[in-house]
Design an enzyme around this catalytic site. Sequence first.
Site, PDB file in Angstrom:
ATOM      1  N   ASP A 121       0.752  -1.215  -0.093  1.00 52.97           N
ATOM      2  CA  ASP A 121      -0.020  -0.103  -0.030  1.00 52.97           C
ATOM      3  C   ASP A 121       0.944   1.496  -0.068  1.00 52.97           C
ATOM      4  O   ASP A 121       2.127   1.252   0.240  1.00 52.97           O
ATOM      5  CB  ASP A 121      -0.863   0.044   1.252  1.00 52.97           C
ATOM      6  CG  ASP A 121      -0.354  -0.451   2.590  1.00 52.97           C
ATOM      7  OD1 ASP A 121       1.196  -0.516   2.581  1.00 52.97           O
ATOM      8  OD2 ASP A 121      -0.975  -0.875   3.238  1.00 52.97           O
ATOM      9  N   ASN A 135      -7.046  -2.809  14.664  1.00 48.58           N
ATOM     10  CA  ASN A 135      -8.484  -3.004  14.305  1.00 48.58           C
ATOM     11  C   ASN A 135      -8.568  -4.313  13.581  1.00 48.58           C
ATOM     12  O   ASN A 135      -9.733  -4.551  13.032  1.00 48.58           O
ATOM     13  CB  ASN A 135      -9.040  -1.860  13.701  1.00 48.58           C
ATOM     14  CG  ASN A 135      -8.632  -1.450  12.548  1.00 48.58           C
ATOM     15  OD1 ASN A 135      -7.610  -2.118  11.901  1.00 48.58           O
ATOM     16  ND2 ASN A 135      -9.126  -0.460  11.632  1.00 48.58           N
ATOM     17  N   HIS A 148      -6.906  -4.866  10.398  1.00 45.91           N
ATOM     18  CA  HIS A 148      -6.823  -4.501   9.242  1.00 45.91           C
ATOM     19  C   HIS A 148      -5.594  -5.285   8.719  1.00 45.91           C
ATOM     20  O   HIS A 148      -4.615  -5.537   9.493  1.00 45.91           O
ATOM     21  CB  HIS A 148      -7.094  -3.049   8.902  1.00 45.91           C
ATOM     22  CG  HIS A 148      -5.578  -2.342   9.018  1.00 45.91           C
ATOM     23  ND1 HIS A 148      -5.718  -1.138   9.370  1.00 45.91           N
ATOM     24  CD2 HIS A 148      -4.257  -2.819   9.107  1.00 45.91           C
ATOM     25  CE1 HIS A 148      -4.510  -0.485   9.834  1.00 45.91           C
ATOM     26  NE2 HIS A 148      -3.732  -1.527   9.626  1.00 45.91           N
ATOM     27  N   GLU A 204      -9.664  -2.057   5.970  1.00 46.61           N
ATOM     28  CA  GLU A 204     -10.328  -1.730   7.181  1.00 46.61           C
ATOM     29  C   GLU A 204     -11.609  -2.644   7.177  1.00 46.61           C
ATOM     30  O   GLU A 204     -12.063  -3.301   6.539  1.00 46.61           O
ATOM     31  CB  GLU A 204     -10.657  -0.327   7.180  1.00 46.61           C
ATOM     32  CG  GLU A 204      -9.757   0.590   6.947  1.00 46.61           C
ATOM     33  CD  GLU A 204      -8.643   0.808   7.912  1.00 46.61           C
ATOM     34  OE1 GLU A 204      -8.513  -0.120   8.925  1.00 46.61           O
ATOM     35  OE2 GLU A 204      -7.948   1.635   8.037  1.00 46.61           O
TER      36      GLU A 204
HETATM   37  C1  F6R Z   1       1.640  -1.475   6.171  1.00 42.54           C
HETATM   38  C2  F6R Z   1       0.263  -1.906   6.157  1.00 42.54           C
HETATM   39  C3  F6R Z   1      -0.361  -2.074   7.715  1.00 42.54           C
HETATM   40  C4  F6R Z   1       0.283  -2.286   8.841  1.00 42.54           C
HETATM   41  C5  F6R Z   1      -0.533  -2.136  10.019  1.00 42.54           C
HETATM   42  C6  F6R Z   1       0.524  -2.695  11.454  1.00 42.54           C
HETATM   43  O1  F6R Z   1       2.223  -1.808   4.569  1.00 42.54           O
HETATM   44  O2  F6R Z   1      -0.414  -2.289   5.145  1.00 42.54           O
HETATM   45  O3  F6R Z   1      -1.505  -2.853   7.479  1.00 42.54           O
HETATM   46  O4  F6R Z   1       0.883  -3.630   8.626  1.00 42.54           O
HETATM   47  O5  F6R Z   1      -1.171  -1.017  10.117  1.00 42.54           O
HETATM   48  O6  F6R Z   1       1.159  -1.593  11.519  1.00 42.54           O
HETATM   49  P1  F6R Z   1       2.507  -1.471  12.449  1.00 42.54           P
HETATM   50  O7  F6R Z   1       3.497  -2.372  11.933  1.00 42.54           O
HETATM   51  O8  F6R Z   1       3.207  -0.088  12.271  1.00 42.54           O
HETATM   52  O9  F6R Z   1       1.919  -1.592  13.780  1.00 42.54           O
END
Ligand code: F6R
Length: 242
Positions: free
Chosen positions: A69, A137, A139, A144
């Site tokens: 992303d 959450n 995701h 989401e």
């Molecule tokens: C990142 C992504 C997100 C993260 C998730 C956890 O490319 O797609 O899904 O993997 O938000 O983020 P961290 O590792 O910062 O807790």
Amino acid sequence: MSIKVFIRNDYQELSIKAAEIVEETVSDNPFPVLGLATGKTPTGLYRQLVADYSRGIISFSNVKTVNLDEYAGLSADDTRSFAFFMKKNLFSHIDILPQNTYIPNGAADDLSIECRRYSYILKNLKRDIQLLGIGSNGHIGFNEPGTPFDSTTYVVRLAESTRKDNFGAFGGMENVPEMAITMGISDIMSAKKILLLASGKNKASAVREMLLGKVSEDCPASILQRHPDATVILDRDASRLI
Ligand code: F6R
């Protein structure tokens, strides 16, 4: 089909185990394709890959990567973009060819055309492994809660909780982009293997929902229960509710 779970004492051990699995994928395939993630969780893994590359244990010269992303509105040279993050944490320290690294272009004039372009890339690059983190959450990518399981690359409006989790890099909530481009859930599921990492207490309840809850769009990560080859690596804190 059940998710393989490894629990490690701490973040360092989690990162070493993750590197072992990624390096195995690279060694086992003549032209490996890695789906990569950004965020806090994979930085230890990337450090380990860089260290192993420096020691001559692994080469990325035949590797292609596709990232999950990117924030809408940020170009690759913006220090807050995921493209910049990848260069800083991994790509600029290893022998991967820049033209073999793919990330959605958040600064594209027309984001829906960019999504179609990215879907085409994903169709043509079969990922041997897709690395994931998990949002507090539930995701995965920026899918989401409530995202249809059959979604493919699209422009998403980020949840407030996600923007809050990420505001650090932006110096305040008002600067966190509201939109992003993300691989859809069906794109993620089409990788041959999934490797999800979770570290810290704030992930424990999402981890529980993912592994033990019913498969539901309310917890996007729960879909991994239906993947034929999904592995999850947790540290103690992230595993404390399972
Ligand atoms: C990142 C992504 C997100 C993260 C998730 C956890 O490319 O797609 O899904 O993997 O938000 O983020 P961290 O590792 O910062 O807790």
